[in-house]
Each structure stands twice: as structure tokens, then as C-alpha cells.
Design a protein around this motif. Structure first.
Motif, mmCIF file in Angstrom:
data_model
loop_
_atom_site.group_PDB
_atom_site.id
_atom_site.type_symbol
_atom_site.label_atom_id
_atom_site.label_comp_id
_atom_site.label_asym_id
_atom_site.label_seq_id
_atom_site.Cartn_x
_atom_site.Cartn_y
_atom_site.Cartn_z
ATOM 1 N N VAL A 39 -14.537 14.166 9.782
ATOM 2 C CA VAL A 39 -14.315 15.344 8.953
ATOM 3 C C VAL A 39 -13.560 16.373 9.775
ATOM 4 O O VAL A 39 -13.941 16.675 10.912
ATOM 5 N N ILE A 40 -12.508 16.906 9.230
ATOM 6 C CA ILE A 40 -11.687 17.869 9.956
ATOM 7 C C ILE A 40 -12.523 19.082 10.364
ATOM 8 O O ILE A 40 -13.250 19.667 9.557
ATOM 9 N N GLY A 41 -12.462 19.425 11.640
ATOM 10 C CA GLY A 41 -13.172 20.587 12.159
ATOM 11 C C GLY A 41 -14.592 20.312 12.611
ATOM 12 O O GLY A 41 -15.262 21.207 13.140
ATOM 13 N N ALA A 42 -15.068 19.099 12.415
ATOM 14 C CA ALA A 42 -16.450 18.780 12.788
ATOM 15 C C ALA A 42 -16.542 18.275 14.220
ATOM 16 O O ALA A 42 -15.648 17.587 14.714
ATOM 17 N N LYS A 43 -17.653 18.609 14.868
ATOM 18 C CA LYS A 43 -17.980 18.008 16.157
ATOM 19 C C LYS A 43 -18.610 16.658 15.865
ATOM 20 O O LYS A 43 -19.644 16.579 15.199
ATOM 21 N N VAL A 44 -17.999 15.591 16.339
ATOM 22 C CA VAL A 44 -18.460 14.245 16.013
ATOM 23 C C VAL A 44 -19.435 13.738 17.073
ATOM 24 O O VAL A 44 -19.149 13.771 18.264
ATOM 25 N N ILE A 45 -20.592 13.276 16.617
ATOM 26 C CA ILE A 45 -21.613 12.665 17.480
ATOM 27 C C ILE A 45 -21.667 11.182 17.160
ATOM 28 O O ILE A 45 -21.918 10.795 16.012
ATOM 29 N N ASP A 46 -21.434 10.352 18.140
ATOM 30 C CA ASP A 46 -21.443 8.898 17.965
ATOM 31 C C ASP A 46 -22.848 8.364 18.240
ATOM 32 O O ASP A 46 -23.334 8.439 19.380
ATOM 33 N N ALA A 47 -23.512 7.833 17.223
ATOM 34 C CA ALA A 47 -24.864 7.296 17.397
ATOM 35 C C ALA A 47 -24.862 5.905 18.021
ATOM 36 O O ALA A 47 -25.923 5.332 18.270
ATOM 37 N N LYS A 48 -23.696 5.337 18.240
ATOM 38 C CA LYS A 48 -23.533 4.084 18.971
ATOM 39 C C LYS A 48 -24.345 2.934 18.380
ATOM 40 O O LYS A 48 -24.946 2.133 19.111
ATOM 41 N N GLY A 49 -24.402 2.894 17.065
ATOM 42 C CA GLY A 49 -25.078 1.802 16.387
ATOM 43 C C GLY A 49 -26.588 1.920 16.328
ATOM 44 O O GLY A 49 -27.267 0.985 15.880
ATOM 45 N N MET A 50 -27.131 3.039 16.763
ATOM 46 C CA MET A 50 -28.586 3.213 16.789
ATOM 47 C C MET A 50 -29.100 3.716 15.439
ATOM 48 O O MET A 50 -28.361 3.853 14.477
ATOM 49 N N TYR A 51 -30.403 3.977 15.374
ATOM 50 C CA TYR A 51 -31.049 4.438 14.145
ATOM 51 C C TYR A 51 -30.990 5.962 14.066
ATOM 52 O O TYR A 51 -31.335 6.654 15.033
ATOM 53 N N ILE A 52 -30.580 6.480 12.907
ATOM 54 C CA ILE A 52 -30.584 7.917 12.641
ATOM 55 C C ILE A 52 -31.684 8.161 11.616
ATOM 56 O O ILE A 52 -31.601 7.701 10.469
ATOM 57 N N VAL A 53 -32.752 8.856 12.019
ATOM 58 C CA VAL A 53 -33.944 8.977 11.180
ATOM 59 C C VAL A 53 -34.412 10.429 11.124
ATOM 60 O O VAL A 53 -34.037 11.252 11.960
ATOM 61 N N PRO A 54 -35.236 10.759 10.122
ATOM 62 C CA PRO A 54 -35.751 12.138 10.032
ATOM 63 C C PRO A 54 -36.720 12.452 11.159
ATOM 64 O O PRO A 54 -37.405 11.568 11.691
ATOM 65 N N GLY A 55 -36.779 13.730 11.524
ATOM 66 C CA GLY A 55 -37.728 14.170 12.544
ATOM 67 C C GLY A 55 -39.158 13.944 12.100
ATOM 68 O O GLY A 55 -39.469 13.930 10.907
#
Length: 386
Positions: A39-55
Motif C-alpha cells: 500500500v502506498i505510504g505504508a510501512k511494510v512488515i514482513d511476517a516471513k510466512g509466520m502466523y499473524i494472530v490476535p493478541g
């Protein structure tokens, strides 16, 4: 600032989403999309294939980082909360074990102060006792029957108490539960000898949750030649009664964790640590302490009972998946979505959805926490990725 987390498996209320992204802005989740295009203007975080889950939502935790909430100091609260935050507990309800009114009021004052702060992870106070059965109190002391004048005076002066636990068989306990229900406070049974008739009546009065299920309560037992159901079987028979389990791999064997999951299900089961001050800490009990740490759990020094855990929320998820063979998505939900709903904060946290707080965890394939965002802020020292 706009942040975009990409290249991971995202747990959404609809299930796992691959090759999507989570957009975060001003502490909130802006969108969960099925595209990971930058997304233009966004700081991109690469999760490297891992799990993205709620806190995770910690709804029964006594302390951590070397401090206990029962100390009733701001330092103790801040230290313990910070210790658990690094392990993914982005929402926490500090637990105050059996205490006199003066201590409860001190804890209330501290909790109110923390809740008023911007970006606070503390969303309320959990009180355990002092209205507990003396026979089942274990390591707790100064317990007594419910005192109407005491609890009404406390609860008329604050709105920060979100949950209160008691033994339902005590005189006045049903009136206590009805009063809690009138205030929108979760009433839980704990440290109890209740059998089916007691549990049925307690549920009708307002006790809708069973604390630290299986612990500090009897199961199937005999008196002379006859057999009786225990609290455990009685709670199972109450279909709508919710439960929590201390899934540290010590308080309950994996077979029992699977049984609770099978009978109560994801939407009626929460994972809790019941952690003492020694969790997320190198501090050990003093030599003359009533409590020892042995085999990775807190025990009474005379080995008569367990006394609490040293677990953090991520440990519970690993235990459920790696030892009890529970699907990862369900284990995560029992540590986030379900407790958020029971504690009345599901409108702001517990799932990764548009408009909710940006409470996000990245876990690797071994289910170790690699990054934590609390309200969109990356938590220092909680990760090795960024």
C-alpha cells in the motif's frame, strides 16, 4: 502512520487467510485484506510466512516479572503487566487474590489510574475471594462468607471490577452473584465443594463461569457406599456455563484439556495462566516461603497442593497445540476471542477485524512469540524480528 503486515497466515473470525495483509493506523485495524500488495505510504512488515494472530486476553493472572498484584502498588501492577505483554497478553485483567477491603480498594485505585491512561492494556480488575470455602482455599487465607455491606460499598464506588470469583455454596453467595449480574460483572465459581444441586442453583443466581476448572474443586466421589457427582461433572452438565483451564501442562494433563475442549468447545472455554509473580522472571521464592517452584510449577512447600503457575499466555497456546493436539486456530481463539467476549471487551479486541484495537501477535512455526503490537505500537523486547 500506516503499517501493513504482510506475508503471513492471518487468523480471522472466518478462519485462516493466506497471502493477505493487516493494515494498521492510529492504533486500530484499518482493514484485513486478501491482498499483500504494498500500500502506498505504508510501512511494510514482513511476517516471513509466520502466523499473524490476535493478541491474548489474560483474565486470570496474579502477577509476573517478580511482582504480585496483591502488593497493591503501581510499580507492581506496571511491572507484572509489562512482563506478560511481552508474551502476547495485549489485554490484561489483573487478579487480586483473597484480600481485605482495604487492599481491594487500593487495587481499584491503581487499576482505575492505569485504565485512564492512553494506550493502556489494563481494561479492568479481577477479584478472587475473599468469599471462599475455607476447606478449599488452598494457599489462600483470610477467607470468609460474602459480606453484603462490604462488596456493595466497593462496587458502588467503582466500575473497574469486571469479574469477581467466590464459592457458591457459602451463605449469601447467591445474593452476591445476583448483585454482580445487576452490575454487568462476570461472577465465577471457585474453590468450591459444590455438587449438582448447588451448581444449578448458583447458575440460576448468576454464577455463569467456572474458574480454574478442575482445580480447587472435586470431581466424581464417594461418601460411604454412595457415589456423587462433583463440581466438575456438574459444570459439564450446565451447557451454557463457561469454563477456564490453566493450560500450562502442569495443572491438568493433556487428556483433560482435550476433554474440556471436546465437551465445552471453543466458545465456552478460556485459557488462563493463574500466574504468580515468578512468571516471566528469574526471581525465585525465598527459602522460608510457603511456595516452592518445582517441575515448572508453583507448589505449596509441603507438596499438599499446587499454588499457581509460572506460565505466560503463549505457553498455554503451545500446550494446547503441541501436547493436547488442539487445532491452532481454536487454541488462539480460547486465548483471545472467548475471554474477550466473556470479559465484555469483544467490541474492541480479541479478533483481527476492521475497527478493533491493533492488538496483534506474530508467532513462528514453533509457536514462539516473535513480535507483539499493542494498540498498534510494537512492544520492545517482545520480539526478535524487528
Amino acid at each position: 502512520m500506516l503499517t501493513q503486515i504482510i506475508n503471513g497466515q492471518i487468523l480471522t473470525p472466518q478462519g485462516w487467510l493466506k497471502d493477505g495483509s493487516v493494515l494498521v493506523s492510529d492504533g486500530k485495524i484499518l482493514e484485513v485484506t486478501n491482498s499483500d500488495l504494498a500500500v502506498i505510504g505504508a510501512k511494510v512488515i514482513d511476517a516471513k510466512g509466520m502466523y499473524i494472530v490476535p493478541g491474548f486476553v489474560a483474565m486470570n493472572v496474579h502477577g509476573g516479572g517478580g511482582h504480585d498484584f496483591k502488593e497493591c502498588t503501581e510499580e507492581a501492577f506496571r511491572t507484572a503487566v509489562a512482563a506478560h505483554l511481552k508474551h502476547g497478553a495485549t489485554t490484561i485483567f489483573p487478579t487480586l487474590s483473597a484480600s481485605p477491603k482495604e487492599s481491594i480498594c487500593k487495587a481499584v485505585s491503581i487499576c482505575e489510574g492505569l485504565m485512564a491512561e492512553k494506550n493502556s492494556t489494563v481494561l479492568g480488575l479481577h477479584v478472587e475471594g475473599p468469599y471462599l470455602n475455607t476447606k478449599m482455599a488452598g494457599s489462600l487465607y483470610d477467607v470468609k462468607d460474602p459480606d453484603k455491606e462490604e462488596y456493595t460499598s466497593i462496587l458502588e464506588s467503582t466500575g473497574c471490577i469486571k469479574r469477581w470469583d467466590a464459592s457458591p455454596e457459602l451463605p449469601g453467595a447467591h445474593d452476591f452473584a445476583r448483585y454482580l449480574r445487576s452490575k454487568g460483572i462476570l461472577a465465577a465459581i471457585t474453590h468450591t465443594e459444590a455438587e449438582f444441586g448447588d451448581i444449578k442453583a448458583a447458575y440460576a443466581a448468576g454464577f455463569t463461569h467456572a474458574a480454574q476448572f478442575y482445580n480447587a474443586m472435586p470431581g466424581f466421589h464417594k461418601r460411604r457406599e454412595y457415589k456423587y457427582e462433583g463440581t466438575v461433572e456438574s459444570v459439564f452438565l450446565m451447557d451454557d456455563m463457561t469454563v477456564e483451564v490453566i493450560a500450562d501442562g502442569k495443572h491438568l494433563p493433556s487428556t483433560i484439556l482435550r476433554l474440556v475442549y471436546k465437551l465445552k468447545g471453543v466458545e465456552r472455554t478460556c485459557l488462563v495462566t493463574d500466574a504468580l509473580s515468578y512468571a516471566a522472571s528469574d526471581i525465585k521464592p525465598d527459602e522460608d516461603s510457603r511456595i516452592i517452584i518445582e517441575d515448572g510449577v508453583c507448589k505449596l512447600a509441603d507438596h499438599s497442593s499446587l499454588a499457581g503457575s509460572i506460565a505466560t499466555m503463549d505457553v498455554l497456546v503451545r500446550t494446547m497445540v503441541q501436547k493436547a493436539n488442539i487445532p491452532l486456530a481454536d487454541a488462539i481463539r480460547m486465548a483471545s476471542e472467548t475471554p474477550a467476549r466473556l470479559m465484555g471487551v469483544a467490541d474492541r479486541t480479541g479478533t483481527l477485524q476492521r475497527g478493533k484495537d491493533a492488538d496483534i501477535i506474530i508467532m513462528d512455526r514453533n509457536l514462539a512469540v516473535r513480535a507483539v503490537w499493542s494498540l498498534g505500537h510494537l512492544v520492545p523486547d517482545a520480539n526478535t524480528l524487528y
